[in-house]
Motif scaffolding. Sequence first.
Motif, PDB file in Angstrom:
ATOM      1  N   MET A   1      61.788  37.365  16.158  1.00 44.78           N
ATOM      2  CA  MET A   1      62.638  36.210  16.151  1.00 44.78           C
ATOM      3  C   MET A   1      61.757  34.977  16.224  1.00 44.78           C
ATOM      4  SD  MET A   1      64.512  35.695  19.907  1.00 44.78           S
ATOM      5  CE  MET A   1      65.283  37.239  19.768  1.00 44.78           C
ATOM      6  N   ARG A   2      62.257  33.897  15.710  1.00 44.03           N
ATOM      7  CA  ARG A   2      61.525  32.627  15.759  1.00 44.03           C
ATOM      8  C   ARG A   2      62.284  31.673  16.666  1.00 44.03           C
ATOM      9  NH1 ARG A   2      60.402  28.352  10.805  1.00 44.03           N
ATOM     10  NH2 ARG A   2      59.982  26.627  12.201  1.00 44.03           N
ATOM     11  N   LEU A   3      61.576  31.129  17.641  1.00 34.91           N
ATOM     12  CA  LEU A   3      62.143  30.103  18.521  1.00 34.91           C
ATOM     13  C   LEU A   3      61.516  28.775  18.153  1.00 34.91           C
ATOM     14  CD1 LEU A   3      61.890  31.981  21.932  1.00 34.91           C
ATOM     15  CD2 LEU A   3      63.806  31.929  20.349  1.00 34.91           C
ATOM     16  N   SER A   4      62.314  27.739  18.110  1.00 31.78           N
ATOM     17  CA  SER A   4      61.809  26.429  17.730  1.00 31.78           C
ATOM     18  C   SER A   4      62.375  25.369  18.660  1.00 31.78           C
ATOM     19  CB  SER A   4      62.218  26.127  16.281  1.00 31.78           C
ATOM     20  OG  SER A   4      61.680  24.900  15.864  1.00 31.78           O
ATOM     21  N   GLY A   5      61.529  24.413  19.046  1.00 36.42           N
ATOM     22  CA  GLY A   5      61.955  23.327  19.923  1.00 36.42           C
ATOM     23  C   GLY A   5      60.754  22.730  20.617  1.00 36.42           C
ATOM     24  N   GLU A   6      60.990  22.028  21.682  1.00 33.25           N
ATOM     25  CA  GLU A   6      59.902  21.489  22.490  1.00 33.25           C
ATOM     26  C   GLU A   6      59.358  22.619  23.372  1.00 33.25           C
ATOM     27  OE1 GLU A   6      58.585  18.503  22.068  1.00 33.25           O
ATOM     28  OE2 GLU A   6      60.061  18.227  20.466  1.00 33.25           O
ATOM     29  N   PRO A   7      58.088  22.557  23.775  1.00 35.97           N
ATOM     30  CA  PRO A   7      57.515  23.639  24.585  1.00 35.97           C
ATOM     31  C   PRO A   7      58.342  23.992  25.828  1.00 35.97           C
ATOM     32  CG  PRO A   7      55.774  22.172  23.862  1.00 35.97           C
ATOM     33  CD  PRO A   7      57.083  21.543  23.449  1.00 35.97           C
ATOM     34  N   GLU A   8      58.878  22.988  26.491  1.00 33.20           N
ATOM     35  CA  GLU A   8      59.685  23.231  27.692  1.00 33.20           C
ATOM     36  C   GLU A   8      60.969  23.981  27.343  1.00 33.20           C
ATOM     37  OE1 GLU A   8      58.772  20.062  26.699  1.00 33.20           O
ATOM     38  OE2 GLU A   8      56.992  19.913  27.963  1.00 33.20           O
ATOM     39  N   GLU A   9      61.575  23.647  26.195  1.00 32.76           N
ATOM     40  CA  GLU A   9      62.795  24.318  25.755  1.00 32.76           C
ATOM     41  C   GLU A   9      62.512  25.784  25.414  1.00 32.76           C
ATOM     42  OE1 GLU A   9      65.236  20.753  23.544  1.00 32.76           O
ATOM     43  OE2 GLU A   9      63.544  21.640  22.476  1.00 32.76           O
ATOM     44  N   ILE A  10      61.397  26.027  24.764  1.00 31.72           N
ATOM     45  CA  ILE A  10      61.037  27.402  24.400  1.00 31.72           C
ATOM     46  C   ILE A  10      60.807  28.227  25.656  1.00 31.72           C
ATOM     47  CG2 ILE A  10      59.241  28.823  23.333  1.00 31.72           C
ATOM     48  CD1 ILE A  10      59.120  26.729  21.102  1.00 31.72           C
TER      49      ILE A  10
ATOM     50  N   GLY B   1      55.219  39.519  22.248  1.00 30.13           N
ATOM     51  CA  GLY B   1      54.664  38.487  21.388  1.00 30.13           C
ATOM     52  C   GLY B   1      53.416  37.919  22.003  1.00 30.13           C
ATOM     53  N   SER B   2      52.729  37.095  21.236  1.00 31.06           N
ATOM     54  CA  SER B   2      51.459  36.544  21.700  1.00 31.06           C
ATOM     55  C   SER B   2      51.637  35.356  22.634  1.00 31.06           C
ATOM     56  CB  SER B   2      50.617  36.116  20.501  1.00 31.06           C
ATOM     57  OG  SER B   2      51.242  35.032  19.835  1.00 31.06           O
ATOM     58  N   GLY B   3      52.783  34.696  22.553  1.00 27.81           N
ATOM     59  CA  GLY B   3      52.996  33.501  23.362  1.00 27.81           C
ATOM     60  C   GLY B   3      52.375  32.248  22.760  1.00 27.81           C
TER      61      GLY B   3
ATOM     62  N   LEU C   1      52.018  28.997  20.514  1.00 23.83           N
ATOM     63  CA  LEU C   1      52.917  27.983  19.972  1.00 23.83           C
ATOM     64  C   LEU C   1      52.270  27.366  18.746  1.00 23.83           C
ATOM     65  CD1 LEU C   1      54.042  26.201  23.269  1.00 23.83           C
ATOM     66  CD2 LEU C   1      55.267  27.946  21.978  1.00 23.83           C
ATOM     67  N   TYR C   2      53.056  27.199  17.685  1.00 28.81           N
ATOM     68  CA  TYR C   2      52.578  26.620  16.428  1.00 28.81           C
ATOM     69  C   TYR C   2      53.337  25.330  16.170  1.00 28.81           C
ATOM     70  CZ  TYR C   2      50.951  31.400  15.815  1.00 28.81           C
ATOM     71  OH  TYR C   2      50.349  32.624  15.994  1.00 28.81           O
ATOM     72  N   THR C   3      52.655  24.332  15.659  1.00 26.79           N
ATOM     73  CA  THR C   3      53.295  23.069  15.315  1.00 26.79           C
ATOM     74  C   THR C   3      54.240  23.283  14.145  1.00 26.79           C
ATOM     75  OG1 THR C   3      51.326  21.872  16.013  1.00 26.79           O
ATOM     76  CG2 THR C   3      52.875  20.668  14.637  1.00 26.79           C
ATOM     77  N   ASN C   4      55.462  22.751  14.253  1.00 26.16           N
ATOM     78  CA  ASN C   4      56.418  22.838  13.150  1.00 26.16           C
ATOM     79  C   ASN C   4      55.969  21.938  12.006  1.00 26.16           C
ATOM     80  OD1 ASN C   4      58.227  24.678  14.239  1.00 26.16           O
ATOM     81  ND2 ASN C   4      59.436  23.095  15.245  1.00 26.16           N
ATOM     82  N   CYS C   5      56.106  22.436  10.819  1.00 26.17           N
ATOM     83  CA  CYS C   5      55.768  21.649   9.622  1.00 26.17           C
ATOM     84  C   CYS C   5      57.009  20.895   9.164  1.00 26.17           C
ATOM     85  CB  CYS C   5      55.282  22.565   8.502  1.00 26.17           C
ATOM     86  SG  CYS C   5      53.841  23.533   8.946  1.00 26.17           S
ATOM     87  N   GLY C   6      56.927  19.594   9.105  1.00 28.72           N
ATOM     88  CA  GLY C   6      58.027  18.789   8.602  1.00 28.72           C
ATOM     89  C   GLY C   6      59.092  18.432   9.616  1.00 28.72           C
TER      90      GLY C   6
ATOM     91  N   CYS D   1      57.492  29.558  18.105  1.00 33.05           N
ATOM     92  CA  CYS D   1      56.783  30.780  18.472  1.00 33.05           C
ATOM     93  C   CYS D   1      57.558  31.956  17.916  1.00 33.05           C
ATOM     94  CB  CYS D   1      56.583  30.882  19.979  1.00 33.05           C
ATOM     95  SG  CYS D   1      58.046  31.313  20.910  1.00 33.05           S
ATOM     96  N   TYR D   2      56.886  33.073  17.822  1.00 30.93           N
ATOM     97  CA  TYR D   2      57.480  34.284  17.254  1.00 30.93           C
ATOM     98  C   TYR D   2      57.450  35.391  18.294  1.00 30.93           C
ATOM     99  CZ  TYR D   2      56.814  31.715  12.945  1.00 30.93           C
ATOM    100  OH  TYR D   2      56.845  30.746  11.967  1.00 30.93           O
ATOM    101  N   LEU D   3      58.578  36.059  18.444  1.00 26.44           N
ATOM    102  CA  LEU D   3      58.706  37.156  19.404  1.00 26.44           C
ATOM    103  C   LEU D   3      59.411  38.329  18.744  1.00 26.44           C
ATOM    104  CD1 LEU D   3      60.110  35.186  22.468  1.00 26.44           C
ATOM    105  CD2 LEU D   3      57.759  35.957  22.155  1.00 26.44           C
ATOM    106  N   THR D   4      59.124  39.499  19.249  1.00 24.42           N
ATOM    107  CA  THR D   4      59.890  40.686  18.895  1.00 24.42           C
ATOM    108  C   THR D   4      60.791  40.979  20.085  1.00 24.42           C
ATOM    109  OG1 THR D   4      58.092  41.533  17.549  1.00 24.42           O
ATOM    110  CG2 THR D   4      59.744  43.131  18.282  1.00 24.42           C
ATOM    111  N   ALA D   5      62.067  41.178  19.815  1.00 22.86           N
ATOM    112  CA  ALA D   5      63.030  41.456  20.877  1.00 22.86           C
ATOM    113  C   ALA D   5      63.705  42.783  20.588  1.00 22.86           C
ATOM    114  CB  ALA D   5      64.075  40.349  20.950  1.00 22.86           C
TER     115      ALA D   5
END
Length: 62
Positions: free
Chosen positions: A1-10, A25-27, A29-34, A40-44
């Motif tokens: 799954m992909r989570l997107s938002g501010e670091p605190e929200e994630i 997942g690795s934990g 965080l990648y900067t969103n493009c655009g 971040c990406y997780l397996t659930a």
Amino acid sequence: MRLSGEPEEIEVMVKVLAVVFQLEGSGLLYTNCGTAGVRCYLTARIPNKYDRSEPLTPDQNQ
């Protein structure tokens, strides 16, 4: 799954999801493009009754 938002929200999203799902997942965080924020990406997966940290009692081994 992909989570997107501010670091605190994630961080909050991961804590909430971890109540129900077993997360991996690795934990990283990648900067969103655009768009603002990071992602971040997780397996659930839904844990089964044998995915427990407590030892099983004899009647649970069936």
